[in-house]
Design an enzyme around this catalytic site. Sequence first.
Site, PDB file in Angstrom:
ATOM      1  N   THR A  14      24.849  40.736  -3.810  1.00 37.38           N
ATOM      2  CA  THR A  14      26.338  40.252  -3.498  1.00 37.38           C
ATOM      3  C   THR A  14      27.179  40.801  -4.869  1.00 37.38           C
ATOM      4  OG1 THR A  14      25.434  38.268  -2.740  1.00 37.38           O
ATOM      5  CG2 THR A  14      27.828  38.320  -3.451  1.00 37.38           C
ATOM      6  N   GLY A  16      26.137  43.014  -7.197  1.00 35.76           N
ATOM      7  CA  GLY A  16      25.934  44.254  -7.860  1.00 35.76           C
ATOM      8  C   GLY A  16      24.871  45.112  -7.106  1.00 35.76           C
ATOM      9  N   LYS A  33      20.833  47.355 -13.364  1.00 38.01           N
ATOM     10  CA  LYS A  33      21.827  46.417 -12.351  1.00 38.01           C
ATOM     11  C   LYS A  33      23.312  46.890 -12.961  1.00 38.01           C
ATOM     12  CE  LYS A  33      22.659  41.616 -10.861  1.00 38.01           C
ATOM     13  NZ  LYS A  33      22.437  40.429 -11.000  1.00 38.01           N
ATOM     14  N   ASP A 125      19.235  29.711  -7.689  1.00 37.79           N
ATOM     15  CA  ASP A 125      19.177  30.885  -6.452  1.00 37.79           C
ATOM     16  C   ASP A 125      17.389  31.310  -6.556  1.00 37.79           C
ATOM     17  OD1 ASP A 125      19.714  32.474  -4.422  1.00 37.79           O
ATOM     18  OD2 ASP A 125      20.415  34.099  -5.543  1.00 37.79           O
TER      19      ASP A 125
END
Length: 629
Positions: A14, A16, A33, A125
């Site tokens: 979402t 990167g 990243k 998450d």
Amino acid sequence: MNRYTTIKQLGDGTYGSVLLGRSIESGELIAIKKMKRKFYSWEECMNLREVKSLKKLNHANIVKLKEVIRENDHLYFIFEYMKENLYQLIKERNKLFPESAIRNIMYQILQGLAFIHKHGFFHRDLKPENLLCMGPELVKIADFGLAREIRSRPPYTDYVSTRWYRAPEVLLRSTNYSSPIDIWAVGCIMAEVYTLRPLFPGASEIDTIFKICQVLGTPKKTDWPEGYQLSSAMNFLWPQCIPNNLKTLIPNASSEAIQLLRDLLQWDPKKRPTASQALRYPYFQIGHPLGIISKDSGKPQREVQDKTGPPPYIKPAPPAQAPAKAYTLISSRPSQASQPPQHSVHPYKGDVSRTEQLSHVQEGKPSPPFFPSLHNKNLQPKILASLEQKNGEIKPKSRRRWGLISRSTKGSDDWADLDDLDFSPSLTRIDVKNKKRQSDDTLCRFESVLDLKPSESVGTGTTVSTQASSQRRDTPTLQSSAKQHYLKHSRYLPGINIRNGVLPNPGKDFLPSNSWSSSGLSGKSSGTVSVVSKITSVGSGSASSSGLTGSYIPSFLKKEIGSVMQRVQLAPLAAPPPGYSSLKAVRPHPGRPFFHTQPRSTPGLIPRPPAAQPVHGRIDWSSKYPSRR
């Protein structure tokens, strides 16, 4: 970025994309990243949660942030490279993981999570895609883009975490959640690693709640009042579901794993254990001795035991299955030492083994290699007395050799493990006594059935058998009630033909008891008839232990015999037969019942017409019991 070369793209998220790179200086593989949005100042970069959290977190089970680079308003994170994530590891499996591998994976996840929570962050998450692996041997938590500090102020956003691993308080739009949402996600991941399938694969948030209710059951309002407040605020009606057994959903999980999983997936976040508490569950206790405690480790426990007194007596709960063989533990079988007995007479609650508990009671005496109750002189009489009261009988003294085992739970094959011990004399005595008691019980039961002995005298057997037999006598079945009714009101009773004064002679023409099998009678009735034949033979002059004489007419001649439905006619009271020695045997005619008799010819009565053949399977009561005139 000129110090790294990019090889390929590993994934796109979402916020990167992730590229596989290599360090030009060391040749080490790295994960780069690249953030999608642009950053125009370092201060803006340092305010990122991922940077804030990862700067403080350095742990073996947390992916390491090597470097942060801002170049041309683009932000790059340089991470250590991991070969795959847990989702890929699960997807590539064609068979289930062994539990040892699952335990290793879950231990590493909880270790990293405990470190994160200890330093004031929670991930928000957690999912298999964010757990990076080098095979099942090494697991690290990654992607702290949604991580927040625990001490930060709510409200929080309600769309965090992937839907399948989202805690119920987040699904119900709570804005006051905290680190327990990570614990819920760990429980979902644990179930998925066991089954290779997601546990709550909901198509939407409401569907996910329905899936949770189908597995865990609908929560009660008393169990989670905050959840009912959240559901009423969003006009959500709970589906009425009953809980499923997690063992049936995850059959390859051990009972310790089910215990941990059940606690991780509690509806109420306050009831879920923390990550550090979950690490202390029995599921992760590997290599500890089961029921075997060394002498050194037993000393402190013994001192504490002497100060606090003996452990309280706890009444054992009845086992769900058949009770296992108790105290068949022999020193030649070390593999059984770690398994406590399922049906012990005096279990104590605690972590000490059975051998050490008995050594506490014996005031420091060394425990015997087997049969600890042999040397326990203090507890033995009390427990034996309580057992005798429970079983309602007095045990032979030689039975005490085998300690605290109740007779009702000891089967005939339970002595198989004791063949190598020198208990043969006492065993022989016990077998003789048991056989004698069984024969006495059998004789008493038959005498009570045949009315040779009152039912109250049957006292040598157990109380349970006496109650059961009296209950059978007090509450007969409908069929036996009908037989008793008709036999009571008729003059014609089974066993005697009064025309010739005849009683069946078992020595000559009486059929053997096994011939009753052809008539469809049960084994019980055939046994009763054989006993009748024995008692009849006693009346002819043979010696008997029951003390019947030749002039004594037993009362069983006035009652039914077993299940036999035939009838006989009584002799006139004025001319009784002189003795049993003058009796003749009745030869049964082929095709007729065994106790067939001829009607008595009495002057003044109209002769009876020949009886019609009854329908097969039915009894012609009109011909058997005519009206009296």
